[in-house]
Design an enzyme around this catalytic site. Sequence first.
Site, PDB file in Angstrom:
ATOM      1  N   SER A  36      -4.225  10.590  10.848  1.00  0.00           N
ATOM      2  CA  SER A  36      -4.440   8.974  10.915  1.00  0.00           C
ATOM      3  C   SER A  36      -5.646   8.533  11.527  1.00  0.00           C
ATOM      4  O   SER A  36      -6.045   8.911  12.604  1.00  0.00           O
ATOM      5  CB  SER A  36      -2.908   8.540  11.537  1.00  0.00           C
ATOM      6  OG  SER A  36      -3.235   7.157  11.861  1.00  0.00           O
ATOM      7  N   LEU A  37      -5.878   7.340  10.941  1.00  0.00           N
ATOM      8  CA  LEU A  37      -7.289   6.593  11.340  1.00  0.00           C
ATOM      9  C   LEU A  37      -6.587   5.561  12.628  1.00  0.00           C
ATOM     10  O   LEU A  37      -7.327   4.922  13.118  1.00  0.00           O
ATOM     11  CB  LEU A  37      -8.125   5.653  10.375  1.00  0.00           C
ATOM     12  CG  LEU A  37      -8.565   6.792   9.222  1.00  0.00           C
ATOM     13  CD1 LEU A  37      -9.245   6.121   8.307  1.00  0.00           C
ATOM     14  CD2 LEU A  37      -9.913   7.819  10.011  1.00  0.00           C
ATOM     15  N   LYS A  54       9.781   3.727   6.473  1.00  0.00           N
ATOM     16  CA  LYS A  54       9.605   2.368   6.416  1.00  0.00           C
ATOM     17  C   LYS A  54      10.934   1.462   5.794  1.00  0.00           C
ATOM     18  O   LYS A  54      11.206   0.517   6.204  1.00  0.00           O
ATOM     19  CB  LYS A  54       8.474   2.135   5.438  1.00  0.00           C
ATOM     20  CG  LYS A  54       7.060   2.380   6.060  1.00  0.00           C
ATOM     21  CD  LYS A  54       5.997   1.896   4.944  1.00  0.00           C
ATOM     22  CE  LYS A  54       4.615   2.321   5.463  1.00  0.00           C
ATOM     23  NZ  LYS A  54       3.592   1.731   4.611  1.00  0.00           N
ATOM     24  N   GLU A  83      11.591 -12.480   6.983  1.00  0.00           N
ATOM     25  CA  GLU A  83      12.104 -12.796   5.424  1.00  0.00           C
ATOM     26  C   GLU A  83      11.222 -11.799   4.733  1.00  0.00           C
ATOM     27  O   GLU A  83      11.600 -11.138   3.693  1.00  0.00           O
ATOM     28  CB  GLU A  83      11.718 -14.075   5.038  1.00  0.00           C
ATOM     29  CG  GLU A  83      12.431 -14.416   3.828  1.00  0.00           C
ATOM     30  CD  GLU A  83      13.844 -14.078   3.590  1.00  0.00           C
ATOM     31  OE1 GLU A  83      14.507 -13.955   4.656  1.00  0.00           O
ATOM     32  OE2 GLU A  83      14.112 -13.846   2.520  1.00  0.00           O
ATOM     33  N   ASN A 128       6.667  -2.060   8.215  1.00  0.00           N
ATOM     34  CA  ASN A 128       5.748  -1.282   8.652  1.00  0.00           C
ATOM     35  C   ASN A 128       5.104  -1.275  10.157  1.00  0.00           C
ATOM     36  O   ASN A 128       4.161  -0.770  10.621  1.00  0.00           O
ATOM     37  CB  ASN A 128       4.439  -1.026   7.753  1.00  0.00           C
ATOM     38  CG  ASN A 128       3.565  -2.311   7.981  1.00  0.00           C
ATOM     39  OD1 ASN A 128       4.106  -3.306   8.342  1.00  0.00           O
ATOM     40  ND2 ASN A 128       2.176  -2.049   7.601  1.00  0.00           N
ATOM     41  N   ASP A 168       1.542  -4.760   5.362  1.00  0.00           N
ATOM     42  CA  ASP A 168       0.904  -4.282   4.073  1.00  0.00           C
ATOM     43  C   ASP A 168       0.463  -5.058   3.048  1.00  0.00           C
ATOM     44  O   ASP A 168      -0.586  -5.131   2.865  1.00  0.00           O
ATOM     45  CB  ASP A 168       1.841  -2.986   3.532  1.00  0.00           C
ATOM     46  CG  ASP A 168       1.800  -1.970   4.506  1.00  0.00           C
ATOM     47  OD1 ASP A 168       0.725  -1.347   5.008  1.00  0.00           O
ATOM     48  OD2 ASP A 168       2.810  -0.857   4.084  1.00  0.00           O
ATOM     49  N   GLY A 195       1.121   2.242 -10.506  1.00  0.00           N
ATOM     50  CA  GLY A 195       2.084   2.898  -9.326  1.00  0.00           C
ATOM     51  C   GLY A 195       3.221   1.971  -9.144  1.00  0.00           C
ATOM     52  O   GLY A 195       3.006   0.689  -9.005  1.00  0.00           O
ATOM     53  N   LEU A 251      -6.132   1.472  -3.516  1.00  0.00           N
ATOM     54  CA  LEU A 251      -5.475   1.409  -2.024  1.00  0.00           C
ATOM     55  C   LEU A 251      -5.889   2.797  -1.551  1.00  0.00           C
ATOM     56  O   LEU A 251      -5.744   2.858  -0.247  1.00  0.00           O
ATOM     57  CB  LEU A 251      -3.889   1.528  -2.394  1.00  0.00           C
ATOM     58  CG  LEU A 251      -3.294   0.349  -1.924  1.00  0.00           C
ATOM     59  CD1 LEU A 251      -3.880  -0.897  -2.924  1.00  0.00           C
ATOM     60  CD2 LEU A 251      -1.868   0.554  -2.028  1.00  0.00           C
ATOM     61  N   GLY A 296      -9.572   0.859  -0.303  1.00  0.00           N
ATOM     62  CA  GLY A 296      -8.440   0.480   0.354  1.00  0.00           C
ATOM     63  C   GLY A 296      -8.383   0.656   1.941  1.00  0.00           C
ATOM     64  O   GLY A 296      -7.489   0.317   2.741  1.00  0.00           O
TER      65      GLY A 296
HETATM   66  P1  NAP Z   1       4.423   6.452  -3.623  1.00  0.00           P
HETATM   67  O1  NAP Z   1       5.746   5.748  -2.957  1.00  0.00           O
HETATM   68  O2  NAP Z   1       4.501   7.998  -3.670  1.00  0.00           O
HETATM   69  O3  NAP Z   1       4.251   5.689  -4.951  1.00  0.00           O
HETATM   70  C1  NAP Z   1       3.204   6.177  -5.739  1.00  0.00           C
HETATM   71  C2  NAP Z   1       3.517   5.998  -7.146  1.00  0.00           C
HETATM   72  O4  NAP Z   1       2.678   6.255  -8.179  1.00  0.00           O
HETATM   73  C3  NAP Z   1       4.822   6.829  -7.604  1.00  0.00           C
HETATM   74  O5  NAP Z   1       5.691   6.218  -8.077  1.00  0.00           O
HETATM   75  C4  NAP Z   1       4.188   8.005  -8.561  1.00  0.00           C
HETATM   76  O6  NAP Z   1       5.022   8.495  -9.288  1.00  0.00           O
HETATM   77  C5  NAP Z   1       3.207   7.101  -9.281  1.00  0.00           C
HETATM   78  N1  NAP Z   1       2.152   7.673 -10.086  1.00  0.00           N
HETATM   79  C6  NAP Z   1       1.525   8.777  -9.555  1.00  0.00           C
HETATM   80  N2  NAP Z   1       0.602   8.917 -10.459  1.00  0.00           N
HETATM   81  C7  NAP Z   1       0.510   7.920 -11.323  1.00  0.00           C
HETATM   82  C8  NAP Z   1      -0.356   7.545 -12.425  1.00  0.00           C
HETATM   83  N3  NAP Z   1      -1.340   8.446 -13.126  1.00  0.00           N
HETATM   84  N4  NAP Z   1      -0.068   6.528 -12.962  1.00  0.00           N
HETATM   85  C9  NAP Z   1       1.097   5.638 -12.889  1.00  0.00           C
HETATM   86  N5  NAP Z   1       1.627   5.753 -11.692  1.00  0.00           N
HETATM   87  C10 NAP Z   1       1.675   7.225 -10.800  1.00  0.00           C
HETATM   88  O7  NAP Z   1       3.242   6.294  -2.700  1.00  0.00           O
HETATM   89  P2  NAP Z   1       2.844   4.836  -1.923  1.00  0.00           P
HETATM   90  O8  NAP Z   1       3.352   4.951  -0.288  1.00  0.00           O
HETATM   91  O9  NAP Z   1       3.303   3.601  -2.458  1.00  0.00           O
HETATM   92  O10 NAP Z   1       1.423   4.842  -1.651  1.00  0.00           O
HETATM   93  C11 NAP Z   1       0.466   5.030  -2.695  1.00  0.00           C
HETATM   94  C12 NAP Z   1      -0.907   4.907  -2.200  1.00  0.00           C
HETATM   95  O11 NAP Z   1      -1.362   4.143  -1.530  1.00  0.00           O
HETATM   96  C13 NAP Z   1      -1.402   6.402  -1.426  1.00  0.00           C
HETATM   97  O12 NAP Z   1      -2.526   6.787  -1.702  1.00  0.00           O
HETATM   98  C14 NAP Z   1      -1.255   5.743  -0.094  1.00  0.00           C
HETATM   99  O13 NAP Z   1      -2.047   6.438   1.096  1.00  0.00           O
HETATM  100  C15 NAP Z   1      -1.820   4.425  -0.482  1.00  0.00           C
HETATM  101  N6  NAP Z   1      -1.771   3.348   0.662  1.00  0.00           N
HETATM  102  C16 NAP Z   1      -2.750   2.715   1.192  1.00  0.00           C
HETATM  103  C17 NAP Z   1      -2.652   1.802   2.017  1.00  0.00           C
HETATM  104  C18 NAP Z   1      -3.769   1.202   2.682  1.00  0.00           C
HETATM  105  O14 NAP Z   1      -3.670   0.436   3.773  1.00  0.00           O
HETATM  106  N7  NAP Z   1      -5.030   1.303   2.085  1.00  0.00           N
HETATM  107  C19 NAP Z   1      -1.418   1.355   2.522  1.00  0.00           C
HETATM  108  C20 NAP Z   1      -0.163   2.005   1.693  1.00  0.00           C
HETATM  109  C21 NAP Z   1      -0.365   3.037   1.021  1.00  0.00           C
HETATM  110  P3  NAP Z   1       5.703   9.973  -8.703  1.00  0.00           P
HETATM  111  O15 NAP Z   1       6.456   9.700  -7.639  1.00  0.00           O
HETATM  112  O16 NAP Z   1       6.620  10.342  -9.968  1.00  0.00           O
HETATM  113  O17 NAP Z   1       4.758  10.886  -8.542  1.00  0.00           O
END
Ligand code: NAP
Length: 276
Positions: free
Chosen positions: A15-16, A66, A78, A87, A102, A127, A224, A243
């Site tokens: 974690s950063l 979360k 809310e 978060n 977030d 996603g 992201l 992201g």
């Molecule tokens: P998550 O709950 O696993 O959601 C990701 C979704 O994307 C899942 O439903 C997944 O399906 C789907 N998916 C995978 N490959 C896909 C594709 N090619 N096309 C369309 N949908 C696809 O993860 P999350 O918590 O939302 O996080 C998502 C990403 O955002 C992660 O990389 C996380 O590190 C990043 N993130 C970044 C920040 C930031 O501050 N920058 C904050 C939060 C999250 P399956 O479950 O069927 O694989």
Amino acid sequence: MTKIVGLIGHPLGHSLSPLMHNAAFKELGLDFEYKLFDVSLNELAQKVKELRGKKFAGFNITIPYKEKVMELIDEVVENAKVIGAVNTIVNDNGKLIGYNTDGPGFVESLRDDAGVNPQGLNAVVLGAGGASRAILVTLAEEKANSIIVTDIDQEKASQLAQYVGSYFNVQVKSVKPDSRELQAALDNANLLINATPIGMHPHENTSPLSDKIQLAPELIVYDLVYNPYSTKLMKRSKNSVSGLGMLVRQGALAFTLWTGREAPVKLMHETAFAAL
Ligand code: NAP
């Protein structure tokens, strides 16, 4: 007494957050320390109980707690209720209040890092998981014009679209990944957001979008994923944002909730970037 804040999740990996928060506390001369708490589901309730102690100012919560943590705290604001996830927790003299930074962190990054206001935008989101939900709710709150969401699990995308559409006065619908409908949505979009983990280290050579799908040169691409800083998807646009900006802004908003002080965002960004 040093005030403790930290991150609860499992597994926590690299974690950063400790680096960027501890650099910020030092910069502002605040007697705070950010720690990592890798806890199993069995330990979660006990850990959250400990949070009520005087030395704790609050916590961040990450995957996979979360949603679960909401039933263990006293109040949820809310927007976190609508997102359905917390978060950030503030310890207000033993009372635990849950926030979601977030979505707002994403919008702040969009404004500051891409110079774009979400109001009136047509957005496409790849996603439909937790991060996507926070983004859809926040884009809708910020009066985006339309939101198209796609996920390999089409039912998940459809349910998310229905949920957000029922709450807000925004056009929101789901389409199949890599479909003609997705191409049409992208042709009409100003903003493409990757809210899947595809492209993340060590799979830098992967992209959530097939090469068959065309992207207009002026389309803003917000990924992201922040490790690597520049993903394969981001390289398809001249207007791309990492992201890391969202990670820093969600942390900065939590910092302000805990300390009452404005966060040194530039320093937090530099610290996190240097650690990547
Ligand atoms: P998550 O709950 O696993 O959601 C990701 C979704 O994307 C899942 O439903 C997944 O399906 C789907 N998916 C995978 N490959 C896909 C594709 N090619 N096309 C369309 N949908 C696809 O993860 P999350 O918590 O939302 O996080 C998502 C990403 O955002 C992660 O990389 C996380 O590190 C990043 N993130 C970044 C920040 C930031 O501050 N920058 C904050 C939060 C999250 P399956 O479950 O069927 O694989």
